[in-house]
Write an enzyme that holds these catalytic residues in place. Structure first.
Site, PDB file in Angstrom:
ATOM      1  N   GLY A 150       0.832  -0.767  -0.069  1.00 35.52           N
ATOM      2  CA  GLY A 150       0.140   0.074  -0.112  1.00 35.52           C
ATOM      3  C   GLY A 150       0.921   1.223   0.080  1.00 35.52           C
ATOM      4  O   GLY A 150       2.014   1.101  -0.146  1.00 35.52           O
ATOM      5  N   CYS A 151       0.233   1.799   0.081  1.00 38.24           N
ATOM      6  CA  CYS A 151       1.139   4.101  -0.080  1.00 38.24           C
ATOM      7  C   CYS A 151       1.824   4.290   0.602  1.00 38.24           C
ATOM      8  O   CYS A 151       2.964   4.052   0.764  1.00 38.24           O
ATOM      9  CB  CYS A 151       0.264   4.767  -1.005  1.00 38.24           C
ATOM     10  N   TYR A 152       0.519   4.190   2.002  1.00 39.16           N
ATOM     11  CA  TYR A 152       1.482   4.735   3.403  1.00 39.16           C
ATOM     12  C   TYR A 152       1.954   3.995   3.862  1.00 39.16           C
ATOM     13  O   TYR A 152       2.999   4.108   4.553  1.00 39.16           O
ATOM     14  CB  TYR A 152      -0.001   5.117   4.033  1.00 39.16           C
ATOM     15  N   ALA A 155       5.266   4.411   2.500  1.00 38.99           N
ATOM     16  CA  ALA A 155       6.534   5.801   2.829  1.00 38.99           C
ATOM     17  C   ALA A 155       6.662   5.662   4.384  1.00 38.99           C
ATOM     18  O   ALA A 155       8.010   5.405   4.556  1.00 38.99           O
ATOM     19  CB  ALA A 155       5.196   6.765   2.901  1.00 38.99           C
TER      20      ALA A 155
END
Length: 345
Positions: A150-152, A155
């Site tokens: 996932g994107c979160y 990061a």
């Protein structure tokens, strides 16, 4: 030339995949599939492709017929929609990179708890590889099924990995405060992401219960070597794309700013897509790229470390990372099709 198909091509992540792969030297797009736009030309949905990409979007039934024509299937669908087609692709010897959440969590019970959905491919979970290249590159090389992060989590995990590897913080002191542009919610019509609803405003959502929490905990626990429970709070901000994650942790002992900076520089020394910076990251310097900018700061007064990371949620947080995984999987140059820098202003 490797032949690929994209399922869910007209969503934001799917379109970003098309954009990247159209310019990739080593692949051929055999088909694009869309539930909402079946029978439409892709350039009717996204006019920037007019005269350049005239593929008609096909439905799921035609995808099944065309699996024999491809080497790799990208799936960019909501959670719960990847099970059946993934099984069929793998049975035909087609590799799969799933940009959704269906194969990220190793525990089916955890998946069912956080997604309120029964997992239909439990037998595939042991062999799925979590596709964060900077952490799992060797496993990705041998994979048949890759769960694109996932994107979160991308990061957050990249921000925390070096300090967790060195076990410099108390593992249950971690707090992640992350902010994302509106494209992270996808292309569907939704009142909270209408311009008049989200412009000139910022809001938290999924507080104490966002579905990316177990994904972050799963991977950080592996890195640290023991179970980690953390707090993760996402926020929606009125911009198109980008994520800024601010991660806090209590240091076990005194560390200088320079020593931590060196730990991060050394850890990511050979990673093309990771930039460890002394200046604080900003989303505009990674927008439109597969880069992740990271900085680390020591708060001597409180004994905390603050790590910040910035990515483009649709590229390093989705489609770009998927292409990076594909390059590794096929033994290609890892940066192929991904060597772009941010455009300004």
């Amino acid at each position: 030339m490797f032949k690929i198909g994209i399922l869910g091509a007209t969503g934001y992540a799917g379109q970003q995949l098309v954009w990247l792969l159209y310019n990739h030297k080593e692949v051929e797009i055999v088909f694009l599939s869309s539930h909402s736009y079946s029978g439409y030309s892709f350039s009717d949905v996204y006019p920037q492709y007019d005269q350049f990409l005239q593929n008609l979007c096909i439905d799921i039934h035609n995808v099944e017929k065309k699996l024999v024509d491809i080497d790799l299937l990208f799936i960019a669908l909501p959670h719960g929609k990847s099970f059946e087609i993934t099984k069929k692709a793998l049975d035909l010897g087609v590799k799969v990179i799933d940009l959704g959440a269906d194969f990220r969590l190793k525990s089916s019970a955890s998946y069912e708890k956080w997604y309120n959905l029964q997992h239909e491919c439990i037998d595939l979970l042991p062999d799925s590889v979590y596709g964060l290249p900077e952490i799992h590159r060797e496993n990705i090389k041998k994979a048949k099924l890759i769960a694109n992060p996932g994107c979160y989590p991308t990061a957050s995990i990249l921000a925390l990995t070096p300090i967790l590897k060195h076990q410099l913080i108390h593992p249950n002191s971690i707090i992640i405060d992350a902010k994302s542009g509106v494209s992270g919610a996808g292309r569907k019509a939704s009142i909270p992401t209408l311009f008049a609803e989200c412009n000139e405003s910022i809001k938290a959502y999924g507080v104490a219960g966002h579905r990316h929490t177990p994904e972050i905990e799963q991977e950080t626990s592996k890195i640290y070597g023991q179970n980690i429970t953390l707090s993760f709070t996402p926020h929606l901000i009125p911009m198109n794309r980008g994520i800024l994650a601010t991660c806090y942790g209590n240091l076990k002992e005194k560390c200088s700013q320079e020593s931590l900076y060196k730990i991060y520089k050394d850890f990511y020394e050979n990673e093309y897509f990771i930039r460890v910076r002394k200046n604080l990251p900003e989303t505009k310097w990674v927008k439109g790229t597969n880069l992740c900018d990271i900085s680390v700061c020591v708060d001597e007064r409180t004994g905390r470390v603050i790590i910040l990371s910035a990515i483009d949620n649709l590229i390093k947080g989705a489609a770009g990372q998927a292409v990076q995984n594909m390059n590794i999987l096929f033994g290609l140059k890892e940066t192929e099709g991904l060597e772009m820098l941010a455009m300004t202003p």
